[in-house]
Design an enzyme around this catalytic site. Structure first.
Site, PDB file in Angstrom:
ATOM      1  N   ASP A 168       0.886  -1.479  -0.406  1.00 17.28           N
ATOM      2  CA  ASP A 168       0.017   0.877  -0.238  1.00 17.28           C
ATOM      3  C   ASP A 168       0.970   1.199   0.106  1.00 17.28           C
ATOM      4  O   ASP A 168       0.351   2.175   1.030  1.00 17.28           O
ATOM      5  CB  ASP A 168      -1.270   0.306   1.620  1.00 17.28           C
ATOM      6  CG  ASP A 168      -2.754   0.959   1.341  1.00 17.28           C
ATOM      7  OD1 ASP A 168      -2.408   0.932   0.043  1.00 17.28           O
ATOM      8  OD2 ASP A 168      -2.827   1.673   1.850  1.00 17.28           O
ATOM      9  N   ASP A 185       4.350   2.092   8.094  1.00 18.05           N
ATOM     10  CA  ASP A 185       2.016   1.901   7.709  1.00 18.05           C
ATOM     11  C   ASP A 185       1.908   0.580   6.459  1.00 18.05           C
ATOM     12  O   ASP A 185       2.007   0.431   6.239  1.00 18.05           O
ATOM     13  CB  ASP A 185       1.043   2.873   6.931  1.00 18.05           C
ATOM     14  CG  ASP A 185       1.104   3.843   8.281  1.00 18.05           C
ATOM     15  OD1 ASP A 185       1.044   3.613   8.634  1.00 18.05           O
ATOM     16  OD2 ASP A 185       0.764   5.035   6.769  1.00 18.05           O
TER      17      ASP A 185
END
Length: 297
Positions: A168, A185
């Protein structure tokens, strides 16, 4: 400020002394700046699944290990226990990825501890000691963009050499520290060898970076680093220092359709033979005779 309820156990255990301020709230977690002794760190508090906009899509779950078959069955059924196990596995994935990548030299926030859905880790700052901005919040000169893009590609290679794909990656989850980009993340990171979607995710990660940095250096949009590094990875030849060009020529050799059809026909014939042999074996087994009724004994 008032201590968030989820961070209270860390204060009780002496891991955190004080919550200083909220830092940001994203699609999967809220992040707070905290004081731990004389150090300032950040605490990432994961949101509950029903309050999180990023869904645990099946392609991210593929290839992830579970503790035991009971856990796997519960997760597949979607029971209350299974949902909790899936949520724990989702959160643990980022913790494991951070420790793994930090150990491999990838520039990620240093993780310190994980407890009750709260990840305690390094606070990435800029040159003035303030929280580092995301790439999306900065303007770059063309030469800066080229340098940062080159560095991010090297980090993606390091991640792949460690067996992981971010999954991502974009300008929204790369921070700009005083020494350059820092990748953040990672709960959706996937196993490059065990996940059938790993290459497409790698392509998307690399494409996102090319398009972002390409705003400032347009020639970067035409690079094809994902295909190049994946070809080396599949051949077992990718190294952290592998020289990459950003160029990649597709194999334009036409597929031998006749050969493919022959392989399919052969597989079908083998399957038919196995079925026939199984049926013959079942017929050859002696049938169990029922005992005679009592009045004939």
């Amino acid at each position: 400020m008032k201590t968030p309820k989820r961070i209270e156990p860390l204060i009780e255990d002496g891991l955190v002394d004080e919550v200083l301020r909220p830092l940001m709230s994203g699609k999967e977690a809220a992040v707070y700046v905290v004081r731990c002794g004389n150090q300032v760190r950040c605490a990432k508090v994961y949101k509950e699944a029903n309050k999180r906009s990023f869904r645990q899509a099946a392609e991210y779950q593929e290839g992830r290990k579970v503790r035991n078959s009971r856990q796997a069955r519960a997760m597949a059924k979607g029971s209350k226990y299974g949902r909790k196990e899936a949520e724990d596995a989702w959160q643990n994935a980022e913790v494991a990825a951070l420790f793994r990548l930090a150990g491999a030299g990838v520039r990620v926030p240093k993780p310190y501890d994980f407890q009750d859905g709260v990840l305690l880790m390094e606070l990435v700052t800029d040159a003035d000691g303030n929280a580092a901005p995301r790439l999306n919040d900065v303007h770059l000169e063309a030469d800066q963009a080229r340098d940062y893009h080159r560095f991010v590609i090297s980090q993606i290679v390091l991640m792949l050499c460690s067996g992981l794909v971010h999954g991502d990656l974009s300008e929204f989850n790369v921070l700009l520290g005083p020494d350059g980009p820092v990748i953040i993340d990672l709960p959706q990171a996937v196993d490059a060898a065990a996940n059938n979607h790993a290459f497409s995710m790698l392509q998307r990660d690399v494409s996102n970076m090319a398009h972002y940095f390409g705003r400032f250096a347009p020639e970067l949009k035409a690079t094809r680093y994902a295909q190049e590094m994946w070809a080396l990875y599949e051949a077992g030849e990718l190294r952290p220092d592998s020289p990459l060009t950003g160029l990649f020529a597709e194999d334009e050799q036409a597929a031998d359709v006749a050969e493919v059809m022959r392989e399919i026909d052969a597989a079908r014939l083998d399957d038919a033979r196995r079925r026939e042999a199984r049926a013959e074996a079942e017929q050859a087994q002696p049938q169990a005779q029922e005992p005679p009724p009592p009045w004939l004994r």
